[in-house]
Motif scaffolding. Structure first.
Motif, PDB file in Angstrom:
ATOM      1  N   UNK A 139      -9.118   2.912  -5.697  1.00 32.38           N
ATOM      2  CA  UNK A 139      -8.547   2.891  -7.048  1.00 32.38           C
ATOM      3  C   UNK A 139      -7.805   1.576  -7.250  1.00 32.38           C
ATOM      4  N   UNK A 140      -8.148   0.863  -8.310  1.00 30.04           N
ATOM      5  CA  UNK A 140      -7.478  -0.396  -8.635  1.00 30.04           C
ATOM      6  C   UNK A 140      -6.504  -0.156  -9.783  1.00 30.04           C
ATOM      7  N   UNK A 141      -5.277  -0.645  -9.631  1.00 32.19           N
ATOM      8  CA  UNK A 141      -4.308  -0.526 -10.704  1.00 32.19           C
ATOM      9  C   UNK A 141      -3.258  -1.623 -10.587  1.00 32.19           C
ATOM     10  N   UNK A 142      -2.622  -1.950 -11.703  1.00 35.89           N
ATOM     11  CA  UNK A 142      -1.449  -2.819 -11.671  1.00 35.89           C
ATOM     12  C   UNK A 142      -0.182  -1.992 -11.822  1.00 35.89           C
ATOM     13  N   UNK A 143      -0.365  -0.674 -11.982  1.00 33.86           N
ATOM     14  CA  UNK A 143       0.757   0.242 -12.209  1.00 33.86           C
ATOM     15  C   UNK A 143       1.182   0.845 -10.874  1.00 33.86           C
ATOM     16  N   UNK A 144       2.351   0.439 -10.396  1.00 33.62           N
ATOM     17  CA  UNK A 144       2.759   0.906  -9.075  1.00 33.62           C
ATOM     18  C   UNK A 144       3.135   2.384  -9.061  1.00 33.62           C
ATOM     19  N   UNK A 145       3.462   2.965 -10.223  1.00 35.31           N
ATOM     20  CA  UNK A 145       3.718   4.406 -10.262  1.00 35.31           C
ATOM     21  C   UNK A 145       2.434   5.157  -9.913  1.00 35.31           C
ATOM     22  N   UNK A 146       1.306   4.717 -10.479  1.00 36.13           N
ATOM     23  CA  UNK A 146       0.019   5.311 -10.118  1.00 36.13           C
ATOM     24  C   UNK A 146      -0.238   5.140  -8.629  1.00 36.13           C
ATOM     25  N   UNK A 147       0.024   3.953  -8.129  1.00 36.22           N
ATOM     26  CA  UNK A 147      -0.224   3.692  -6.704  1.00 36.22           C
ATOM     27  C   UNK A 147       0.632   4.585  -5.825  1.00 36.22           C
ATOM     28  N   UNK A 148       1.916   4.676  -6.115  1.00 35.89           N
ATOM     29  CA  UNK A 148       2.833   5.440  -5.264  1.00 35.89           C
ATOM     30  C   UNK A 148       2.538   6.934  -5.303  1.00 35.89           C
ATOM     31  N   UNK A 149       2.103   7.448  -6.454  1.00 36.85           N
ATOM     32  CA  UNK A 149       1.898   8.889  -6.579  1.00 36.85           C
ATOM     33  C   UNK A 149       0.509   9.344  -6.143  1.00 36.85           C
ATOM     34  N   UNK A 150      -0.481   8.475  -6.231  1.00 34.73           N
ATOM     35  CA  UNK A 150      -1.853   8.875  -5.922  1.00 34.73           C
ATOM     36  C   UNK A 150      -2.287   8.553  -4.498  1.00 34.73           C
ATOM     37  N   UNK A 151      -1.787   7.469  -3.939  1.00 36.88           N
ATOM     38  CA  UNK A 151      -2.400   6.889  -2.733  1.00 36.88           C
ATOM     39  C   UNK A 151      -2.024   7.597  -1.444  1.00 36.88           C
ATOM     40  N   UNK A 152      -3.018   7.683  -0.549  1.00 34.44           N
ATOM     41  CA  UNK A 152      -2.743   7.911   0.872  1.00 34.44           C
ATOM     42  C   UNK A 152      -2.423   6.568   1.524  1.00 34.44           C
ATOM     43  N   UNK A 153      -3.102   5.526   1.030  1.00 36.17           N
ATOM     44  CA  UNK A 153      -2.951   4.181   1.572  1.00 36.17           C
ATOM     45  C   UNK A 153      -2.918   3.188   0.416  1.00 36.17           C
ATOM     46  N   UNK A 154      -1.977   2.250   0.470  1.00 35.67           N
ATOM     47  CA  UNK A 154      -1.896   1.188  -0.529  1.00 35.67           C
ATOM     48  C   UNK A 154      -2.229  -0.139   0.135  1.00 35.67           C
ATOM     49  N   UNK A 155      -3.054  -0.933  -0.548  1.00 40.15           N
ATOM     50  CA  UNK A 155      -3.396  -2.280  -0.096  1.00 40.15           C
ATOM     51  C   UNK A 155      -2.784  -3.251  -1.105  1.00 40.15           C
ATOM     52  N   UNK A 156      -1.821  -4.051  -0.651  1.00 37.30           N
ATOM     53  CA  UNK A 156      -1.162  -5.022  -1.517  1.00 37.30           C
ATOM     54  C   UNK A 156      -1.860  -6.368  -1.360  1.00 37.30           C
ATOM     55  N   UNK A 157      -2.387  -6.881  -2.468  1.00 38.46           N
ATOM     56  CA  UNK A 157      -3.136  -8.138  -2.455  1.00 38.46           C
ATOM     57  C   UNK A 157      -2.379  -9.232  -3.191  1.00 38.46           C
ATOM     58  N   UNK A 158      -2.541 -10.456  -2.721  1.00 34.23           N
ATOM     59  CA  UNK A 158      -2.014 -11.629  -3.419  1.00 34.23           C
ATOM     60  C   UNK A 158      -2.940 -12.806  -3.151  1.00 34.23           C
ATOM     61  N   UNK A 159      -3.418 -13.419  -4.224  1.00 35.96           N
ATOM     62  CA  UNK A 159      -4.255 -14.620  -4.137  1.00 35.96           C
ATOM     63  C   UNK A 159      -5.430 -14.438  -3.182  1.00 35.96           C
ATOM     64  N   UNK A 160      -6.086 -13.260  -3.260  1.00 35.67           N
ATOM     65  CA  UNK A 160      -7.288 -13.039  -2.469  1.00 35.67           C
ATOM     66  C   UNK A 160      -7.055 -12.707  -1.015  1.00 35.67           C
ATOM     67  N   UNK A 161      -5.817 -12.385  -0.658  1.00 32.84           N
ATOM     68  CA  UNK A 161      -5.495 -12.020   0.727  1.00 32.84           C
ATOM     69  C   UNK A 161      -4.709 -10.714   0.733  1.00 32.84           C
ATOM     70  N   UNK A 162      -4.858  -9.956   1.811  1.00 38.82           N
ATOM     71  CA  UNK A 162      -4.081  -8.734   1.966  1.00 38.82           C
ATOM     72  C   UNK A 162      -2.712  -9.087   2.546  1.00 38.82           C
ATOM     73  N   UNK A 163      -1.667  -8.684   1.832  1.00 35.92           N
ATOM     74  CA  UNK A 163      -0.310  -8.924   2.305  1.00 35.92           C
ATOM     75  C   UNK A 163       0.164  -7.825   3.246  1.00 35.92           C
ATOM     76  N   UNK A 164      -0.172  -6.568   2.920  1.00 36.32           N
ATOM     77  CA  UNK A 164       0.225  -5.449   3.769  1.00 36.32           C
ATOM     78  C   UNK A 164      -0.565  -4.218   3.372  1.00 36.32           C
ATOM     79  N   UNK A 165      -0.828  -3.355   4.351  1.00 34.49           N
ATOM     80  CA  UNK A 165      -1.518  -2.085   4.132  1.00 34.49           C
ATOM     81  C   UNK A 165      -0.657  -0.983   4.733  1.00 34.49           C
TER      82      UNK A 165
END
Length: 352
Positions: free
Chosen positions: A189-215
């Motif tokens: 699931x792709x979103x810019x809304x972190x409320x959606x991310x925090x409530x829906x996800x088992x795992x969040x992938x944080x991306x910046x400039x084409x790289x993964x910052x943290x999973x």
């Protein structure tokens, strides 16, 4: 259903590289959310998984299958777009079954799968309607139903709620969470809304400039970010970042008019650092005189006070209960130094 493995994936448009060696494992049945600022590559990565964008280098596996060079129709994925993409001249039932019809499935099989998707999404009373007679939330449910009838190994959602109003977003967020629990499918699931991310996800992938910052799991990223970017991106309102420096085993923070003893291994004296404090870890001290309340936002059970320090740095504080700050008040700030996070001023990496 199947999991998904992305290995050293690179994407270039001519000489411009937009994805830089992405590695990611998504488990079977997991709900994984890609988040990040506009232009970070989250939708590009999703479209590469779907086969709508070519993968320049690296590989994508769904289960045991290498789908890197497969056509989208062969990958076993179904994608839900933010624009619904429904045929206006077809009924809900026809829209949901159209893909199977085009692939030559028997009518009895199509009717059975459409009926099952209709039950899951509670669309029975809308089957004979056309998209123009549906609300935005109903259209998105039909779009999701069209994906369900295909029986994909992986569901892909590209900002599916961005066109809905606030109330419908909440309603559809609950629907998608319920859908995941009921069918147990792998969902990305792709979103810019972190409320959606925090409530829906088992795992969040944080991306910046084409790289993964943290999973990580939502609360893991919230409580234990690896760097300043992740700490600032996860959480609303965002974490307060205050400039500081190390001296004598303490962190001097001019905006707080304090030297903090923080239980981490600090670098050498004179090193610039950034101190992060979340709004809920701060409190207004009405007896202090170091900050001015510039603005307050009352949201019912919670309010936010926006303070300006004597050093010109802005600080947001979450307030609960009946005691609220007033604009123009001169106040202080109280806090527990143990809740502070320290980031290297140069690398922006977390100091632990």
């Amino acid at each position: 259903m199947s999991g998904l493995t992305i290995s050293n994936v690179i994407k270039r448009y001519g000489e411009v590289q937009v994805m830089h060696g992405v590695d990611l494992d998504i488990e079977d049945g997991e709900f994984c959310v890609f988040v990040g600022p506009s232009g970070c590559g989250k939708s590009t990565l999703l479209r590469m998984i779907a086969g709508l964008e070519e993968t320049t280098e690296g590989s994508i596996h769904i289960g045991a299958r290498d789908v890197t060079r497969m056509d989208p129709s062969e990958r076993g994925v179904a994608m839900v777009f933010q624009t619904y993409a429904l045929y206006p001249h077809m009924t809900v039932k026809e829209n949901m079954g159209f893909g199977l019809k085009m692939n030559g499935h028997p009518r009895a099989e199509i009717d059975k799968k459409v009926a099952e998707a209709t039950r899951i999404l509670k669309l029975e009373e809308y089957l004979s309607r056309k998209p123009a007679a549906l609300s935005g939330g109903q259209r998105q449910r039909v779009s999701i139903g069209r994906a369900i009838v295909r029986g994909p190994e992986v569901f892909l959602f590209d900002e599916p709620l961005s066109n809905l109003d606030a109330e419908l977003r909440v309603e559809m967020r609950v629907e998608i969470a319920r859908l995941h629990k009921e069918i147990g499918a792998t969902m990305i699931y792709v979103t810019h809304d972190q409320v959606e991310a925090m409530t829906l996800a088992d795992k969040i992938v944080v991306l910046r400039a084409g790289r993964i910052e943290q999973v990580g799991a939502p609360l893991e990223l919230y409580r234990d970010p690896d760097n300043k970017f992740v700490a600032g991106f996860i959480g609303s309102p965002a974490m307060n970042f205050l400039g500081g420096s190390v001296k004598g085993g303490k962190v001097q923070v001019p905006a707080l008019d304090a030297d903090l003893e923080i239980p981490v291994t600090l670098p050498e004296d004179g090193r610039a650092v950034t101190v992060g404090l979340r709004p809920e870890h701060l409190a207004v001290d009405p007896n202090g005189s170091t900050h001015i309340v510039e603005l307050t936002e009352a949201l019912g059970g919670v309010s936010y006070a926006y303070l300006m320090s004597t050093t010109g740095e802005k600080i947001v504080i979450e307030e609960r209960g009946d005691i609220r700050s007033n604009e123009g008040d001169t106040v202080g700030i109280s806090y527990d130094p143990a809740t502070a996070m320290v980031f290297d001023g140069e690398t922006e990496l977390r100091i632990r």
